[in-house]
Design a protein around this motif. Structure first.
Motif, PDB file in Angstrom:
ATOM      1  N   LEU A 109       0.650  -1.291  -0.032  1.00 35.79           N
ATOM      2  CA  LEU A 109      -0.134   0.026   0.057  1.00 35.79           C
ATOM      3  C   LEU A 109       0.881   1.144   0.086  1.00 35.79           C
ATOM      4  CD1 LEU A 109      -2.725   1.191   0.040  1.00 35.79           C
ATOM      5  CD2 LEU A 109      -2.738   0.949   2.535  1.00 35.79           C
ATOM      6  N   LYS A 110       2.061   1.152   0.853  1.00 36.12           N
ATOM      7  CA  LYS A 110       2.729   2.297   1.004  1.00 36.12           C
ATOM      8  C   LYS A 110       3.609   2.734  -0.598  1.00 36.12           C
ATOM      9  CE  LYS A 110       4.144   2.385   5.719  1.00 36.12           C
ATOM     10  NZ  LYS A 110       5.207   2.193   6.733  1.00 36.12           N
ATOM     11  N   ASP A 111       3.894   1.563  -1.277  1.00 31.89           N
ATOM     12  CA  ASP A 111       4.468   1.430  -2.681  1.00 31.89           C
ATOM     13  C   ASP A 111       3.365   2.280  -3.513  1.00 31.89           C
ATOM     14  OD1 ASP A 111       6.833   0.524  -2.003  1.00 31.89           O
ATOM     15  OD2 ASP A 111       6.305  -1.505  -2.492  1.00 31.89           O
ATOM     16  N   ALA A 112       1.958   1.820  -3.411  1.00 31.64           N
ATOM     17  CA  ALA A 112       1.249   2.499  -4.296  1.00 31.64           C
ATOM     18  C   ALA A 112       0.960   4.059  -4.081  1.00 31.64           C
ATOM     19  CB  ALA A 112      -0.116   1.692  -3.994  1.00 31.64           C
ATOM     20  N   VAL A 113       0.804   4.221  -2.751  1.00 30.69           N
ATOM     21  CA  VAL A 113       0.735   5.658  -2.422  1.00 30.69           C
ATOM     22  C   VAL A 113       1.896   6.383  -2.916  1.00 30.69           C
ATOM     23  CG1 VAL A 113       0.695   7.255  -0.528  1.00 30.69           C
ATOM     24  CG2 VAL A 113      -0.808   5.186  -0.544  1.00 30.69           C
ATOM     25  N   ARG A 114       3.188   5.912  -2.763  1.00 31.16           N
ATOM     26  CA  ARG A 114       4.337   6.616  -3.195  1.00 31.16           C
ATOM     27  C   ARG A 114       4.291   6.942  -4.576  1.00 31.16           C
ATOM     28  NH1 ARG A 114       7.618   3.341  -1.674  1.00 31.16           N
ATOM     29  NH2 ARG A 114       7.541   3.920   0.572  1.00 31.16           N
ATOM     30  N   THR A 115       3.887   6.034  -5.405  1.00 27.68           N
ATOM     31  CA  THR A 115       3.730   6.126  -6.902  1.00 27.68           C
ATOM     32  C   THR A 115       2.681   6.963  -7.296  1.00 27.68           C
ATOM     33  OG1 THR A 115       4.384   3.680  -7.278  1.00 27.68           O
ATOM     34  CG2 THR A 115       3.299   4.516  -9.080  1.00 27.68           C
ATOM     35  N   ALA A 116       1.667   6.977  -6.817  1.00 28.07           N
ATOM     36  CA  ALA A 116       0.527   8.020  -6.971  1.00 28.07           C
ATOM     37  C   ALA A 116       0.986   9.338  -6.660  1.00 28.07           C
ATOM     38  CB  ALA A 116      -0.871   7.492  -6.188  1.00 28.07           C
ATOM     39  N   GLU A 117       1.690   9.507  -5.654  1.00 28.82           N
ATOM     40  CA  GLU A 117       2.319  10.977  -5.279  1.00 28.82           C
ATOM     41  C   GLU A 117       3.155  11.438  -6.353  1.00 28.82           C
ATOM     42  OE1 GLU A 117       3.537  12.988  -1.085  1.00 28.82           O
ATOM     43  OE2 GLU A 117       4.007  10.885  -1.433  1.00 28.82           O
ATOM     44  N   GLN A 118       4.170  10.441  -6.598  1.00 24.79           N
ATOM     45  CA  GLN A 118       5.177  10.908  -7.638  1.00 24.79           C
ATOM     46  C   GLN A 118       4.431  11.213  -9.059  1.00 24.79           C
ATOM     47  OE1 GLN A 118       7.828   7.461  -7.595  1.00 24.79           O
ATOM     48  NE2 GLN A 118       8.962   8.268  -5.713  1.00 24.79           N
ATOM     49  N   ALA A 119       3.144  10.566  -9.319  1.00 24.57           N
ATOM     50  CA  ALA A 119       2.659  10.771 -10.463  1.00 24.57           C
ATOM     51  C   ALA A 119       1.655  11.909 -10.503  1.00 24.57           C
ATOM     52  CB  ALA A 119       1.840   9.630 -10.922  1.00 24.57           C
ATOM     53  N   GLY A 120       1.646  12.738  -9.137  1.00 29.92           N
ATOM     54  CA  GLY A 120       0.936  14.009  -9.105  1.00 29.92           C
ATOM     55  C   GLY A 120      -0.520  13.736  -8.871  1.00 29.92           C
ATOM     56  N   ALA A 121      -1.044  12.227  -8.641  1.00 30.42           N
ATOM     57  CA  ALA A 121      -2.404  11.976  -8.713  1.00 30.42           C
ATOM     58  C   ALA A 121      -2.982  12.120  -7.358  1.00 30.42           C
ATOM     59  CB  ALA A 121      -2.510  10.677  -8.975  1.00 30.42           C
ATOM     60  N   LEU A 122      -2.340  12.360  -6.309  1.00 25.58           N
ATOM     61  CA  LEU A 122      -2.609  12.548  -4.944  1.00 25.58           C
ATOM     62  C   LEU A 122      -2.897  13.883  -4.427  1.00 25.58           C
ATOM     63  CD1 LEU A 122      -0.933  10.147  -2.461  1.00 25.58           C
ATOM     64  CD2 LEU A 122      -2.898   9.980  -3.657  1.00 25.58           C
ATOM     65  N   GLY A 123      -3.775  14.275  -3.900  1.00 29.33           N
ATOM     66  CA  GLY A 123      -4.301  15.657  -3.310  1.00 29.33           C
ATOM     67  C   GLY A 123      -4.255  15.622  -1.556  1.00 29.33           C
ATOM     68  N   SER A 124      -4.851  16.544  -1.002  1.00 31.65           N
ATOM     69  CA  SER A 124      -4.747  16.509   0.388  1.00 31.65           C
ATOM     70  C   SER A 124      -5.820  15.428   1.118  1.00 31.65           C
ATOM     71  CB  SER A 124      -5.120  17.776   0.796  1.00 31.65           C
ATOM     72  OG  SER A 124      -6.560  18.440   0.404  1.00 31.65           O
TER      73      SER A 124
END
Length: 423
Positions: free
Chosen positions: A124-139
């Motif tokens: 799950l941490k890998d998935a979140v890190r990848t989403a964050e690096q892809a600019g797909a995460l917000g607050s």
């Protein structure tokens, strides 16, 4: 703003169907871009998104306008080449507090095939890190996942949810020991060099097999893993010609097509003079063609076949589940409180702006009265009366316009807003 999770897992979809919707980690940035583009069609804003894909589940987490939710299923169905109507029966959709509860349970290992297993948290941490690096995460999703990690840490430190847990890796060794009388006399081949293979190779190495070998697409990564245990390294291209050398084969790669086919195994068995082979396919999609299981002298297990083995310690962990659910409940309440406060921010800003407008209007009026030489006491009285009337105007209108059906509700709302007693 709504939060939702859409997914399929080992309880809702068979292995081969899950394989059609598996995403390799390096595919996620491109997939997230396509998903967000699809969900933002029309007047909708670009949503926040993250994709979790493991051997047991594929889940999409989104934060956006709730009207984009149906399009999430359509996008996932399209990526797997399946009609939405057919995929729907194998998926689950959870919104807001239920989505948060699910994320917290997944991170804590309560929703896994192996109850209490710890590997899912890293995935799950890998998935979140990848989403964050892809600019797909917000607050919003960032808050959801950071709170998931905190809840998972609390669950593991405060309960015994991980006690007696048998991992997929340990289950593989247990099954092999049931087939082979002495694991110290077998030759083991690992196909792949990812996290799961690292775990399995560690468990097998502890039983000191006769020899171990790593076959991987990247020789460099294969050599790095092999060096820990003095194992051999081989190219994937050499696999069909050398398969007969090994008594046990454990495979887990990110390949979209099977690497070990029926023909290759048949030839290997012939060279082995039909001595039994133990095979474990931990990959989703499959690394080993399912027809291999029908061959005599072949003992092939998939991730779903291992379910009964990994559940053996479950009874010992059930008492800890109740304790974990209490921690998760508190985490869900905290997250939803944050969501409510966050969603109220625009209204709070609008209220403050309106109050500032009223204040400025009355100040201008008061200054004009003072400039005319009017009594300051009378000016202050007019200023306070003007502000009070403006503040109460909306409530008075609502009370006078309320229908009989809504009168009681309106009265209660006005009382809560304007008749709060100081404590």
């Amino acid at each position: 703003m709504a939060v939702w999770a859409l997914g399929l897992n080992h309880t809702t979809a068979p292995l081969d169907l899950r394989g059609r919707f598996a995403f390799a980690l390096d595919q996620l940035p491109h997939s997230l871009q396509g998903l967000r583009t699809q969900l933002s069609l029309g007047d909708r804003q670009t949503p926040e998104a993250a994709i979790l894909s493991t051997c047991n589940r594929t889940e999409i987490y989104c934060a956006a306008d709730a009207s984009a939710l149906p399009a999430t299923l359509d996008w996932l169905a399209y990526t797997g080449g399946l009609p939405s109507s057919e995929l729907r029966s194998h998926t689950y959709t959870l919104e807001n507090d239920q989505a948060a509860r699910h994320a917290f349970r997944v991170a804590s290992g309560l929703d896994s095939m192996v109850l209490g297993e710890a590997q899912i948290l890293g995935q799950l941490k890998d998935a979140v890190r990848t989403a964050e690096q892809a600019g797909a995460l917000g607050s919003t999703l960032n808050q959801l996942f950071q709170r998931s990690f905190a809840v998972a840490k609390d669950v593991r430190s405060s309960t015994e949810i991980g006690a007696h847990s048998i991992s997929m890796a340990a289950a593989s060794v247990r099954l092999a020991s049931q087939l082979f009388e002495d694991l110290g006399q077998i030759k083991v081949l690992f196909v792949g060099a990812g996290e799961m293979i690292e775990l399995v190779s560690t468990h097998f190495a502890a039983r000191k097999p006769l020899s171990m070998a790593i076959a991987n697409r990247s020789m460099e990564r294969g050599e790095k893993l092999a060096s820990r245990y003095g194992a051999q390294v081989m190219r994937l291209a050499d696999l069909p010609d050398r398969l007969h050398e090994f008594d046990a084969v454990i495979s887990c790669t990110a390949s979209t097509l099977p690497l070990i086919g029926l023909g290759a195994v048949e030839r290997a068995l012939k060279k082995r003079k039909h001595r039994p082979m133990f095979m474990v396919d931990l990959a989703v999609p499959r690394d080993i063609e399912p027809e291999v299981k029908s061959l005599e002298d072949i003992y092939l297990y998939t991730v779903d076949d291992l379910a009964a083995v990994v559940q053996s310690g479950q009874a010992h962990r059930q008492a800890a589940v109740a304790e974990a659910e209490v921690i998760i409940d508190a985490g869900v309440q905290s997250f939803m409180h944050w969501m409510v406060q966050r969603n109220a921010v625009p209204l709070i800003q609008e209220l403050q702006a309106q109050a500032d407008t009223w204040r400025e209007t009355e100040l201008i009026r008061a200054r004009k009265m003072l400039a005319k030489g009017e009594n300051p006491e009378q000016v202050l009285e007019a200023l306070s009366r003007g502000l009070t009337q403006k503040m109460l105007h909306g409530a008075m209108v609502e009370l006078n316009a309320a229908t009989p059906e809504r009168a009681a509700q309106t009265i209660q709302a006005v009382q809560r807003l304007f008749l709060r007693k100081e404590r």
